[in-house]
Scaffold this motif. Sequence first.
Motif: not given
Length: 377
Positions: A254-261
Motif C-alpha cells: 500500500v505505502i509503495s503505491r500510494s502516498g495518499v493512503f
Amino acid sequence: MTSLFEKSHFSIYDFMGYIIPGCFFSTLLFVVFMGVGKRSSIVCYVLEIYEHVSRGTMNSTVLEILLLGFVSFFALVLFYLVGHVIATISHLTIDRVLVFSLLKYPFIKKLDLPGTNDYFIMALHALIWFTMIAAYLFLLAYLMFNWWFSLTISLNILLLCIIIAIIRVCVIPICSNSPDELLVSNENWPGRYSKKVYGFINRCTINPISKLLFLERKFSENFIATVKQRFEETFNVPMSDSDTNTYWLIHHYVISRSGVFEKYKNNWLRLYGLCRNTAMASSLICGLQVLLSLKYRLVISGTPNMQVCALCAVIAPLFLFRYLVLYYNYYTKNLIRAFYLLSSPNCDNVNTSGNPTVSFSIPNWTTTEGNQSVYPD
C-alpha cells in the motif's frame, strides 16, 4: 512518497508516541512524589540539589538562562527516553499479551485467518489481565468509597500479577526448547485445564470488551475471498501460509503505491500509538501509587495524590478502548480496503505523486452480521 519531515530521523510519531506519554508519566510521577514530601529520600535529595543550584545562579542572569536551557533539554531527553520505556512495556503487555494472544491480531479477525492456540500461555496471559482488572476495580472501590480493605486487596492482587508476569517473561522462555513448540500440549491434562481457565476468563473479561467495542465485526465473505485471491496473485503465496507477513506485505504494498493512503495510514498509526502508550503510562502511575502504599502512609488518600490516581484510573481504560477501536476498526480495516482498491484491475496506474488513478464501481461491502454496509468506522 513521504515528506522531508517524515523521512527525517525525528518524526511526528516520536512526539505523539514517546514524548507526550513520557511527559505525562514523568509529570504525574513528580506530582506523586511531591505529595509524599520529605518522607521520601528522593524528594529530599532533589530539593537539596535545587537549593544549591538556586544559590549559585541567583546573581547571574546568564547562568539562569543557561540553567533553564539545560533543564529544558534534559527534560525533553528524559521524556523521550521514558516514552520508549513505556512503549516497550505497552508492547509486551497490550500488544503481545492482550492483542496477539487473547483478542487475536486484527488481520486474523477481519480476514478470518486460521490462528494457533497455545492454551497454557493463553491461560497465563488471561490470568495477568484478569488480575490487572481485579486490582483496578478494587482500587476504584477505594477511591470511591475510601475502603481501606479494598486497597489492601488491590495491592495483593497487583503483587500476584507481577509474580505471574515474571514467571511468563523469565521462566517460560528458559523452559521452552523452541518458540515454535508448545511448552504444554493442548491434549494433555494441563493443556485441557489451561483451556478451561482461559475460556472462563475470556467469557468474563475479554469477550465483553470485544463485543462492546465491535472488534468482532468482519468483512463479508465475498470481500474476504477477493482480498485473499488478490493477495495470492500479488505475492504468490497463500494468505493462510504467510503468518504475520500478511500484514507486512499488504502494508508495504500500500505505502509503495500510494502516498495518499500512506499518509492516511500514518495518521491512524500515530493516534493509536499515542492512545496505547498513554493508557500504559496511566496504568503505571496507578500501579506505582498502590506499591508506594507499602512504604508511605496516605500515599493515595492525600492531596494531590488521590486526584492523580483518580485521573489515571479514568484515563487508562478510556485510552485503552480508544487504542483498540483505532487499531481494529480504523487502521486495520482501512489498510485492507486500501489494498483492495490498489490491487483492483480497475486501478489503472499510479502517478508520480504516489496518488492512484482509480476507475471502478464501488463494491457492496457488507458485514457478516447482516446486510448493513461497512463504512469507515
